[in-house]
Design an enzyme around this catalytic site. Structure first.
Site, PDB file in Angstrom:
ATOM      1  N   LYS A 204      30.543   9.530  15.749  1.00  0.00           N
ATOM      2  CA  LYS A 204      30.343   9.718  17.187  1.00  0.00           C
ATOM      3  C   LYS A 204      31.021  11.010  17.592  1.00  0.00           C
ATOM      4  CE  LYS A 204      28.456   7.333  20.598  1.00  0.00           C
ATOM      5  NZ  LYS A 204      27.348   6.370  20.504  1.00  0.00           N
TER       6      LYS A 204
HETATM    7  P1  NAD Z   1      23.164   7.550  30.507  1.00  0.00           P
HETATM    8  O1  NAD Z   1      24.015   8.730  30.705  1.00  0.00           O
HETATM    9  O2  NAD Z   1      21.698   7.740  30.385  1.00  0.00           O
HETATM   10  O3  NAD Z   1      23.424   6.479  31.678  1.00  0.00           O
HETATM   11  C1  NAD Z   1      24.708   6.009  31.972  1.00  0.00           C
HETATM   12  C2  NAD Z   1      24.612   5.166  33.227  1.00  0.00           C
HETATM   13  O4  NAD Z   1      25.861   4.527  33.440  1.00  0.00           O
HETATM   14  C3  NAD Z   1      24.306   5.960  34.489  1.00  0.00           C
HETATM   15  O5  NAD Z   1      23.408   5.215  35.293  1.00  0.00           O
HETATM   16  C4  NAD Z   1      25.668   6.061  35.167  1.00  0.00           C
HETATM   17  O6  NAD Z   1      25.581   6.214  36.579  1.00  0.00           O
HETATM   18  C5  NAD Z   1      26.264   4.720  34.800  1.00  0.00           C
HETATM   19  N1  NAD Z   1      27.718   4.663  34.879  1.00  0.00           N
HETATM   20  C6  NAD Z   1      28.616   5.526  34.354  1.00  0.00           C
HETATM   21  N2  NAD Z   1      29.857   5.106  34.632  1.00  0.00           N
HETATM   22  C7  NAD Z   1      29.731   3.966  35.337  1.00  0.00           C
HETATM   23  C8  NAD Z   1      30.656   3.066  35.899  1.00  0.00           C
HETATM   24  N3  NAD Z   1      31.948   3.258  35.766  1.00  0.00           N
HETATM   25  N4  NAD Z   1      30.180   1.977  36.558  1.00  0.00           N
HETATM   26  C9  NAD Z   1      28.859   1.773  36.677  1.00  0.00           C
HETATM   27  N5  NAD Z   1      27.930   2.591  36.156  1.00  0.00           N
HETATM   28  C10 NAD Z   1      28.373   3.674  35.496  1.00  0.00           C
HETATM   29  O7  NAD Z   1      23.746   6.812  29.211  1.00  0.00           O
HETATM   30  P2  NAD Z   1      22.980   5.840  28.210  1.00  0.00           P
HETATM   31  O8  NAD Z   1      22.453   6.653  27.098  1.00  0.00           O
HETATM   32  O9  NAD Z   1      22.081   4.943  28.966  1.00  0.00           O
HETATM   33  O10 NAD Z   1      24.208   5.010  27.618  1.00  0.00           O
HETATM   34  C11 NAD Z   1      24.744   3.879  28.287  1.00  0.00           C
HETATM   35  C12 NAD Z   1      25.543   3.047  27.312  1.00  0.00           C
HETATM   36  O11 NAD Z   1      24.695   2.673  26.218  1.00  0.00           O
HETATM   37  C13 NAD Z   1      26.728   3.758  26.660  1.00  0.00           C
HETATM   38  O12 NAD Z   1      27.738   2.821  26.401  1.00  0.00           O
HETATM   39  C14 NAD Z   1      26.153   4.261  25.350  1.00  0.00           C
HETATM   40  O13 NAD Z   1      27.151   4.495  24.375  1.00  0.00           O
HETATM   41  C15 NAD Z   1      25.276   3.085  24.992  1.00  0.00           C
HETATM   42  N6  NAD Z   1      24.222   3.374  24.031  1.00  0.00           N
HETATM   43  C16 NAD Z   1      23.298   4.354  24.285  1.00  0.00           C
HETATM   44  C17 NAD Z   1      22.295   4.582  23.351  1.00  0.00           C
HETATM   45  C18 NAD Z   1      21.197   5.583  23.600  1.00  0.00           C
HETATM   46  O14 NAD Z   1      20.246   5.635  22.787  1.00  0.00           O
HETATM   47  N7  NAD Z   1      21.230   6.371  24.654  1.00  0.00           N
HETATM   48  C19 NAD Z   1      22.256   3.851  22.155  1.00  0.00           C
HETATM   49  C20 NAD Z   1      23.207   2.850  21.946  1.00  0.00           C
HETATM   50  C21 NAD Z   1      24.183   2.621  22.894  1.00  0.00           C
END
Ligand code: NAD
Length: 518
Positions: A204
């Protein structure tokens, strides 16, 4: 034989330009030195005090405060007075030890790891190897701002383990990114790839930055300099980044382009799989954008089947309406489940008659968040967590479900789209209350599975139809789900511990087969 923890020699590094040399000696140390320094640091207890919620502008805070007043005056106490709540009794939060320092995120990972390792009787040598990341890279690099000034950024890449294949994991741009967080996220990637049965290890990375403060041109320069600073620490057969919080296909395209500029001309097209999650036209895969949300939905479908529930009878809430949260909500909505509340960094909105996931997404795209969405009522963070529903999908940041907040949840299932949304103390409360948890290392594996498909397509110069990607993803998610379910039964344990046991068993077998070098 495996060479755990030995760094690769001969990095390309960021030393090409003469004027950068002083920067490199003062800030951009060689990788071996960096690792040694970090190992020293990692022996220190890390008392994390930062909030996981990034700073919100005063403007953005406003609706939360206003919603509180409105909710109080309009008497919106629906969450507490509905009679058709799921049959999960709320229990008081356990007393919080005020003096105890909070564990670091990586210490939480070690706690989860130890529990599984004890239960399965993991080989002590393998246990020692897996308890520490193989490589930790920290880079400080300069970027010129639009106003001509130079700012220095700190970026990280932690390569936890590559026993099963090349390191694989996302890049995050967020003010809270630090070595401890990246270390935890890298370890989760190792377990996730092992559970999903794909030939990747775990890594990561990220930059400690609030991307909202920078112009698109600045973000491009930040991204390209980060990729350049990482040099040969990433590579298509060595360590393959992907999108995570605040990064996307565009950022992956810039990283790929920068990396390709550093390899010999005739080898450029052989290296496009240096990142996944690229735009389709630049070698990305059909279905990668929605893959993580799709995987979450496949898990929820399986859980509903197991409990003989119809999705069209179920309600759900989502925290985070970015890539994972919005896709999960839209796909689950298409299957008939009703979205009743959403929270993101700008605030929270609720409508127990249902929020339209597609209309909400349009609003988020045009307004930068759920804030000011008129299709529901504004609520604060606590009321969001108290919203009665069948399923809660945390899809934002880590450590949202704690010993204090877990008693507020009024749901039957927590389907972890985010990485690390539940602290060990929160897990205990959920278990005591009989709330099911599909853990992150299983539930959000869809992203890395389709990243693997993208990597394969690039290597074979193929491009698969969306239907083929979806069919293969569904098969992999269902079999991973079944493996974890079987382990939970066999070891009579919770699903998180069972998922870890699935991962650790696979890694243990590899270490036993191959031995330890020399
Ligand atoms: P993103 O940046 O597209 O979206 C993040 C979202 O979380 C946004 O809507 C933001 O406003 C919200 N957010 C941030 N801080 C917040 C808080 N304190 N309270 C409420 N909402 C909050 O990110 P993503 O890619 O959707 O990733 C989200 C989660 O999923 C992360 O934990 C990431 O590690 C995990 N994840 C993502 C992927 C991927 O393919 N993108 C894969 C596996 C896991």
């Amino acid at each position: 034989m495996l060479c755990g923890g030995i760094g690769r020699p001969g990095k390309k590094g960021a030393s090409a330009m003469a004027w950068e040399t002083p920067m490199k000696t003062s800030m951009g140390m060689g990788k071996q030195e960096q690792t040694a320094e970090l190992e020293g640091e990692s022996t220190m207890p890390n008392h994390r005090t930062k909030s996981t919620r990034p700073p919100v502008s005063e403007d953005a805070k406003e609706p939360i405060a206003r919603a509180r007043t409105e909710s109080d005056t309009t008497g919106d106490t629906t969450a507490r007075h509905r009679t058709d709540l799921p049959s999960v009794p709320a229990i008081p939060a356990p007393a919080v030890e005020q003096t105890a320092p909070r564990r670091s995120l990586y210490q939480d990972v070690v706690l989860q790891f130890d529990k599984a390792a004890d239960l399965m009787g993991l080989d002590p040598s393998v246990r020692r190897i897996l308890a520490k990341p193989e490589n930790e890279i920290v880079v400080n690099f300069p970027v010129r701002r639009d106003n001509g000034q130079v700012e220095v950024f700190t970026g990280y890449r932690v390569q936890h383990n590559d026993a099963l294949g090349p390191f694989k994991g996302g890049l995050r741009y967020h003010p809270n990114v630090d070595i401890d967080e990246v270390r935890a996220l890298a370890a989760w990637m190792t377990w996730k790839c092992a559970i999903a049965g794909i030939p990747f290890g775990g890594a990561k990375g990220g930059i400690q930055v609030d991307p909202a403060r920078y112009s698109p041109a600045e973000l491009e320069r930040i991204t390209r300099r980060f990729a350049f600073a990482l040099g040969d620490n990433i590579g298509p057969e060595y360590d393959i980044p992907a999108p995570d919080v605040n990064t996307n296909a565009q950022i992956m395209a810039w990283i790929m382009d920068t990396y390709l500029a550093t390899v010999p001309t005739h080898e450029r097209h052989k290296n496009v799989h240096v990142v996944t999650g690229k735009p389709i036209e630049s070698g990305g895969s059909q279905g990668r954008d929605k893959a993580t949300g799709q995987g979450v939905v496949y898990c929820i479908q399986q859980w509903a089947d197991d409990h003989k529930l119809k999705l069209s009878d179920l309600t759900f809430t989502v925290q985070g309406y970015g890539n994972v949260g919005s896709w999960a909500a839209r796909l689950l909505g298409k299957l008939g489940a009703k979205l009743v509340a959403v929270e993101d960094v700008t605030g929270a909105v609720r409508n127990l008659d249902g929020l339209d996931p597609e209309v909400l997404l349009e609003h988020v795209r045009s307004h930068g968040g759920v804030r000011k969405y008129s299709g529901g009522q504004w609520i604060d963070h606590i009321d969001f967590l108290r919203t009665p529903a069948d399923i809660f999908i945390p899809a934002a940041m880590e450590r949202q479900i704690t010993g204090e907040t877990a008693p507020w949840l009024a749901v039957r299932l927590v389907a972890e789209g985010a990485n690390g949304p539940t602290e060990p103390a929160g897990d205990e409360v959920l278990r005591a209350r009989g709330i099911d948890v599909i853990p992150d290392v299983l539930c959000n594996a869809g992203g890395v599975i389709v990243s693997y498909f993208e990597w394969l397509q690039n290597k074979r110069s193929e491009s698969w139809e969306l239907e083929e990607v979806d069919t293969k993803l569904r098969k992999k998610m269902f079999s991973a789900y079944e493996r974890v379910k079987a382990a939970a039964r066999e070891h009579r344990t919770d699903w998180r511990t069972a998922a870890y046991i699935v991962a650790l068993s696979r890694l243990e077998k590899v270490y036993k087969d191959r031995g330890i070098f020399p």
